[in-house]
Design a protein around this motif. Structure first.
Motif: not given
Length: 291
Positions: A1-15, A95-100, A102-108
């Motif tokens: 994972m590059h930096g954005t994907d790692e951040t996205a995965q942490r935020l998915l877990d937090s969400s 399947a990537g964390a950044e895509f998922q 992003s959709l989570t943020e839109i849902a928020d």
């Protein structure tokens, strides 16, 4: 994972752990009390001679209209934000964390917009929207903005609202409904701001000087558009005030400008750190009252 994907995965877990649902967490049928719409110190007229002349009832009514206008501006920019993000992730791997994320943020943001709309309808019985020119400029911005211009503009809107709402959600003078709405928004927007900062950094890797100059100016102009749309002339008229006088005193209200500057201190530090605080952009921020 590059930096954005790692951040996205942490935020998915937090969400997954901390997401809020305004539909079930807010008692939408509870009667409103006689609280303020926002902390009085955040009123655009607080500290002016006009404010001193207002009765307590007039002050409370003004802040309710101001809060409704700010929330309506929030809805407007959240609609822009959702379109920017959807366009940006159109071709990403689902399947990537950044895509998922992003959709989570839109849902928020969808939930937030509905929440703001319902709260506004409870506070006042008029509709607030940005002035026509701002709406058309917003339409153009969501169509053409990309990369760091899009994500840093998102960050500007979120950072300015965040500091305001942190004050309002703790202030017992503020109507409980408004405090709850602000608390939900602050908790969830903290994740969005983390991602916007990471995306801005990533998009600027290898960016040329001219590109940074243009992006910095676009972001500053977007900030000006957002801040100037938060409380419009109609707010004062609908609150029963002399709109001409109110606009004039609000425009020169140094107390309010100082609050805006303090709310944007961290944002300005970040923009400077990533090379997006050019002299031209700084002049716009000063005119807007953000620096």
């Amino acid at each position: 994972m590059h930096g954005t994907d790692e951040t996205a995965q942490r935020l998915l877990d937090s969400s997954a752990r901390l997401s809020r649902d305004p539909e079930t967490e807010i008692d939408w049928d509870a009667p409103l009390g006689d609280g303020y719409g926002l902390s009085p110190e955040w009123s655009t007229l607080y500290g002016t001679a006009y404010w001193e002349e207002l009765t307590e009832v007039q002050r409370r009514e003004l802040t309710r209209h101001e809060a409704a206008s700010v929330a309506s501006t929030g809805i407007w920019f959240e609609l822009i934000l959702q379109q920017l993000i959807l366009r940006d992730v159109y071709a990403l791997n689902p399947a990537g964390a950044e895509f998922q994320w992003s959709l989570t943020e839109i849902a928020d943001e969808c939930r937030h917009s509905i929440m703001f709309a319902r709260a506004t309808g409870r506070l006042v019985d008029v509709e607030y929207r940005p002035r026509p020119l701002a709406r058309e400029l917003g339409r153009a911005f969501k169509t053409v903005a990309t990369g760091e211009s899009a994500y840093a503009a998102i960050l500007v809107a979120e950072e300015v609202l965040d500091v305001m709402q942190r004050d309002w959600m703790r202030d017992r003078r503020v109507e409980p409904l408004v405090r709850t709405v602000n608390h939900i928004h602050v908790v969830e927007e903290s994740r969005h701001m983390v991602f916007a900062r990471e995306e801005t950094r990533q998009r600027l890797i290898g960016a040329s000087g001219p590109r940074r100059w243009v992006s910095a100016l676009v972001i500053a102009l977007a900030a000006d558009m957002i801040v100037s749309s938060m409380v419009t002339r109609a707010v004062y008229a609908n609150a029963g005030l002399d709109a001409d006088r109110a606009v004039r005193e609000a425009r020169h209200n140094e107390h309010h400008r100082a609050l805006l500057r303090s709310s944007c201190a961290n944002l300005m530090d970040f923009l400077g750190e990533v090379g997006l605080l050019t002299p031209a952009a700084t002049r716009v921020y000063r005119r807007t009252g953000l620096r």
